[in-house]
Motif scaffolding. Structure first.
Motif, PDB file in Angstrom:
ATOM      1  N   CYS A  64      -7.499  -1.417  -3.890  1.00 12.53           N
ATOM      2  CA  CYS A  64      -8.014  -1.999  -2.633  1.00 12.53           C
ATOM      3  C   CYS A  64      -9.309  -1.315  -2.173  1.00 12.53           C
ATOM      4  O   CYS A  64     -10.199  -1.974  -1.621  1.00 12.53           O
ATOM      5  CB  CYS A  64      -6.961  -1.912  -1.528  1.00 12.53           C
ATOM      6  SG  CYS A  64      -5.676  -3.190  -1.607  1.00 12.53           S
ATOM      7  N   CYS A 103      -0.348  -4.844  -0.190  1.00 14.67           N
ATOM      8  CA  CYS A 103      -1.533  -4.546  -1.003  1.00 14.67           C
ATOM      9  C   CYS A 103      -2.338  -5.832  -1.155  1.00 14.67           C
ATOM     10  O   CYS A 103      -1.883  -6.785  -1.795  1.00 14.67           O
ATOM     11  CB  CYS A 103      -1.122  -4.011  -2.390  1.00 14.67           C
ATOM     12  SG  CYS A 103      -2.573  -3.716  -3.432  1.00 14.67           S
ATOM     13  N   LEU A 104      -3.500  -5.848  -0.545  1.00 18.51           N
ATOM     14  CA  LEU A 104      -4.267  -7.091  -0.467  1.00 18.51           C
ATOM     15  C   LEU A 104      -5.050  -7.396  -1.743  1.00 18.51           C
ATOM     16  O   LEU A 104      -5.474  -8.527  -1.961  1.00 18.51           O
ATOM     17  CB  LEU A 104      -5.217  -7.047   0.733  1.00 18.51           C
ATOM     18  CG  LEU A 104      -4.574  -6.763   2.106  1.00 18.51           C
ATOM     19  CD1 LEU A 104      -5.590  -6.980   3.220  1.00 18.51           C
ATOM     20  CD2 LEU A 104      -3.334  -7.612   2.349  1.00 18.51           C
ATOM     21  N   SER A 105      -5.261  -6.399  -2.587  1.00 17.08           N
ATOM     22  CA  SER A 105      -6.016  -6.667  -3.822  1.00 17.08           C
ATOM     23  C   SER A 105      -5.107  -7.189  -4.936  1.00 17.08           C
ATOM     24  O   SER A 105      -5.584  -7.697  -5.944  1.00 17.08           O
ATOM     25  CB  SER A 105      -6.729  -5.390  -4.295  1.00 17.08           C
ATOM     26  OG  SER A 105      -5.773  -4.380  -4.592  1.00 17.08           O
ATOM     27  N   GLU A 144       0.855  -1.191   0.000  1.00 22.94           N
ATOM     28  CA  GLU A 144       0.000   0.000   0.000  1.00 22.94           C
ATOM     29  C   GLU A 144       0.896   1.249   0.000  1.00 22.94           C
ATOM     30  O   GLU A 144       2.058   1.191   0.425  1.00 22.94           O
ATOM     31  CB  GLU A 144      -0.895   0.010   1.240  1.00 22.94           C
ATOM     32  CG  GLU A 144      -1.959  -1.063   1.237  1.00 22.94           C
ATOM     33  CD  GLU A 144      -2.898  -0.921   0.046  1.00 22.94           C
ATOM     34  OE1 GLU A 144      -3.880  -0.185   0.138  1.00 22.94           O
ATOM     35  OE2 GLU A 144      -2.628  -1.580  -0.992  1.00 22.94           O
ATOM     36  N   GLN A 155      -6.712  -0.276   4.240  1.00 23.64           N
ATOM     37  CA  GLN A 155      -6.179  -0.306   2.866  1.00 23.64           C
ATOM     38  C   GLN A 155      -6.518   1.010   2.170  1.00 23.64           C
ATOM     39  O   GLN A 155      -7.589   1.584   2.370  1.00 23.64           O
ATOM     40  CB  GLN A 155      -6.772  -1.476   2.093  1.00 23.64           C
ATOM     41  CG  GLN A 155      -6.463  -2.852   2.680  1.00 23.64           C
ATOM     42  CD  GLN A 155      -4.985  -3.193   2.707  1.00 23.64           C
ATOM     43  OE1 GLN A 155      -4.382  -3.273   3.770  1.00 23.64           O
ATOM     44  NE2 GLN A 155      -4.392  -3.383   1.538  1.00 23.64           N
ATOM     45  N   CYS A 196      -4.967   1.946  -1.359  1.00 25.45           N
ATOM     46  CA  CYS A 196      -4.617   2.110  -2.777  1.00 25.45           C
ATOM     47  C   CYS A 196      -5.878   2.131  -3.639  1.00 25.45           C
ATOM     48  O   CYS A 196      -6.938   1.666  -3.212  1.00 25.45           O
ATOM     49  CB  CYS A 196      -3.642   1.025  -3.226  1.00 25.45           C
ATOM     50  SG  CYS A 196      -4.427  -0.489  -3.794  1.00 25.45           S
TER      51      CYS A 196
HETATM   52 ZN   LIG Z   1      -3.867  -2.139  -2.445  1.00 25.23          ZN
END
Ligand SMILES: [Zn+2]
Length: 494
Positions: A301, A259-261, A252, A296, A298
Motif C-alpha cells: 500500500c 488492505c486497499l492495494s 493492514e 495505509q 503495508c
Molecule cells: Zn495494504
C-alpha cells in the motif's frame, strides 16, 4: 417531567409526543376535556389516492385493537394537507375519525399519531375499546430522509434490534441503517463474522418484511475502509483475524484497515455488498462506512500515494453499488483534512491526501456528516452553522447530518440541512441504544426530523410498550429500556 401524573397531565405530555409532530404541524388543536370513543362503534374514513392505505389502516387497527377495532372505509374527508408525499391530516370528534394522506406512508404516520394518543376506555377490568381526545392535526416531516443508525453487536439481543426498528418506525423515521459488528452470517464469506453471528439471512429477510409493512426501509452497512475489525478499537478484538488468521493479507498490519492495494479486498467487499444488498431486498442505498481509518501501512500500500489508493477503493465500491441500482452512503470524516483551519471545532479525521480526493469522488455518493458537539458554544446559541455540511453540499454532494447524543444540536442541525438543501437526518446510536440515552436519542431526533423543538416526555415509554405488544414479547429482558433493573450479580455481590 413527572411520571406520576394524572390523566390530564398525561395527555398534556402526550400532546408533546404527538408529537413529534404536533409542534411541527401548521395546525394542531385538541380538547383535553372531551374524549370520544375509538372503538368498534366508530368509523375511520381514510382519504388517499392509494387504495392500499385504507386497507393498511384496517388491517392494523384489527391487529392493535382486536374485536374493538374501529371500522375503516375509504371516502373524502375535506381535510387540508400540507405539501409533500408524507403529509397527513387527521380529525377526531363525536362523528368519528378522519384521515387524509397522499400516500400510504402519510396514512401510516397519521395512524401512528392516533395510536400514540389513544388510551383504554375507563371503568372496566380489561380493555374494551379505546378513547381519543377530540382533535385536529395537519402535519408533515421536516426532511424526507430520516434514519436511525443501529449497531448489531454480539452483546445485543436480536429482539432488541427488532424493538429498535419498530420503535423507529412508530416515531416516524423512514429508514434504518444497520451496521453488523461481525454479526452478519455471510454464506459467501463465512470467515468474516464471529462464529456466533446471529444476523442470519432468514432473520434479515424477516426484519426487512416487517420494515416494509410498518414503513421503514432497512439499509445495510459494511465498514469498507477503517473499522475492518468489526469491533471497538478499545477491545483489540477482530471478527475475522482472531479466528481465521489465514485472511491476514486482506487487512493492514494490526487489522484496523482493509488492505486497499490487494485486489482480493475489492473482490471480497463487492461480494459481501452484493450478498447483503440482495438480502436486504435491494434498497436504494448501501452504506460503505469509511470512518476513522488509519493511514495505509503495508509494504504494498505504501508504494501508492495514500489519497490515490483511497480514491480508487471508494470509487470502485461506489460504482459497484451504483451498478446494483443503489447509491453509496459514506461517513464524511476521512474526506476532510484535520489540519485545515476551516474545520476547527468540528469532527474531521482525514489527512492532506485523503482530504484532497473529494472533487474526484462520484457525486452520487451521499456524505453522512457526523458531528457530536453539544458544546458550551452551542449552549449560548452560537452553533447554528455546520461548515463541513455546507462544504459538501457546495461540492455537489448530497449530505446528511448525523448527530448522536448531542440532542441540543439536533434541531439546529436539521434546520441547517433544510436551509442548504441537504439530503436528510441520520441519528447515530452506537453502543448507547439502551436506557435513558436511547430515549434521549430517539426523542430528540424524532422531534428534530419532524421540525419541532426537541422535547422529552413520557411518549417514549408508551411507544416502546406498543412495540412490545406488536412483538408479543414474553421475556422480562425484552421490556423497558434496560435488560435488567439491577445488575444480574447484585444479589451475590451486595
Ligand atoms: Zn495494504
Amino acid at each position: 417531567m413527572n411520571r406520576m401524573i394524572g390523566l390530564v397531565a398525561a395527555v398534556a405530555a402526550l400532546q408533546m409526543s404527538v408529537c413529534l409532530t404536533a409542534e411541527a404541524a401548521q395546525t394542531f388543536s385538541w380538547d383535553k376535556n372531551n374524549w370520544v370513543a375509538f372503538d368498534d362503534t366508530v368509523t375511520a374514513t381514510v382519504e388517499c389516492p392509494d387504495p392500499a392505505a385504507a386497507e393498511w389502516v384496517k388491517t392494523h387497527f384489527a391487529e392493535w385493537y382486536g374485536a374493538h377495532a374501529p371500522n375503516v372505509t375509504g371516502g373524502t374527508t375535506g381535510l387540508a394537507l400540507q405539501a409533500g408525499d408524507e403529509a397527513y391530516a387527521a380529525e377526531v370528534n363525536a362523528d368519528g375519525v378522519k384521515i387524509h394522506a397522499r400516500t400510504l406512508a402519510g396514512a401510516r404516520w397519521a395512524t401512528y399519531t392516533l395510536r400514540q394518543i389513544a388510551i383504554a376506555k375507563r371503568g372496566t377490568f380489561k380493555t374494551e375499546g379505546m378513547l381519543l381526545p377530540t382533535m385536529k392535526i395537519s402535519d408533515a416531516p421536516h426532511l424526507p430522509f430520516r434514519a436511525i443508525h443501529f449497531c448489531w453487536f454480539p452483546e445485543v439481543r436480536p429482539q432488541q434490534i427488532e424493538r429498535a426498528i419498530r420503535l423507529a418506525a412508530l416515531m416516524k423515521f423512514n429508514y434504518a441503517i444497520i451496521e453488523p459488528w461481525g454479526m452478519y452470517k455471510s454464506e459467501k464469506h463465512p470467515w468474516w463474522p464471529w462464529p456466533q453471528a446471529n444476523m442470519t439471512k432468514a432473520e434479515v429477510s424477516r426484519l426487512v418484511a416487517i420494515g416494509k409493512d410498518i414503513g421503514i426501509t432497512l439499509i445495510p452497512q459494511i465498514n469498507c475502509y477503517g473499522h475492518a475489525s468489526s469491533s471497538r478499537g478499545c477491545t483489540i478484538k477482530h471478527s475475522a483475524l482472531d479466528i481465521h488468521p489465514e485472511y491476514e493479507p486482506l487487512f493492514e498490519p494490526g487489522g484496523w484497515n482493509w488492505c486497499l492495494s490487494n485486489p482480493e479486498t475489492q473482490r471480497v467487499l463487492r461480494e459481501l455488498i452484493a450478498e447483503m444488498h440482495e438480502n436486504f431486498g435491494n434498497p436504494p442505498y448501501f452504506h460503505i462506512g469509511c470512518d476513522e481509518a488509519e493511514r495505509q501501512s503495508c509494504p504494498e500500500c505504501v508504494k501508492t500515494p495514500n489519497g490515490e489508493l483511497v480514491l480508487k477503493h471508494i470509487t470502485g465500491l461506489a460504482e459497484f453499488v451504483k451498478s446494483r441500482g443503489a447509491r453509496a452512503m459514506m461517513w464524511h470524516d476521512m474526506l476532510l483534512d484535520r489540519a485545515d483551519f476551516r474545520w476547527k471545532g468540528f469532527t474531521v479525521c482525514g489527512n492532506k491526501e485523503t482530504g484532497a480526493i473529494l472533487d474526484k469522488l462520484p457525486k452520487d455518493i451521499i456524505i453522512c456528516d457526523w458531528q457530536y458537539q453539544d458544546t458550551a458554544q452551542h449552549e449560548k446559541g452560537a452553533l447554528t452553522d455546520w461548515p463541513t455540511m455546507t462544504y459538501f453540499k457546495e461540492q455537489g454532494f448530497s449530505v446528511a447530518c448525523c448527530p448522536w447524543m448531542n440532542d441540543k444540536s439536533m434541531k439546529p442541525m436539521a434546520d441547517h440541512i433544510v436551509k442548504i438543501g441537504g439530503f436528510g437526518f441520520i441519528e447515530t446510536t452506537w453502543h448507547h441504544l439502551r436506557g435513558s440515552e436511547w430515549q434521549k436519542m430517539y426523542m430528540g431526533a424524532a422531534y428534530a426530523a419532524w421540525g419541532s423543538p426537541v422535547s422529552h416526555d413520557v411518549s417514549f415509554q408508551r411507544s416502546l410498550r406498543l412495540v412490545g405488544q406488536d412483538m408479543k414479547v414474553t421475556d422480562y429482558l425484552d421490556t423497558g429500556f434496560l435488560n435488567y433493573q439491577v445488575s444480574p450479580g447484585w444479589w451475590v455481590n451486595n
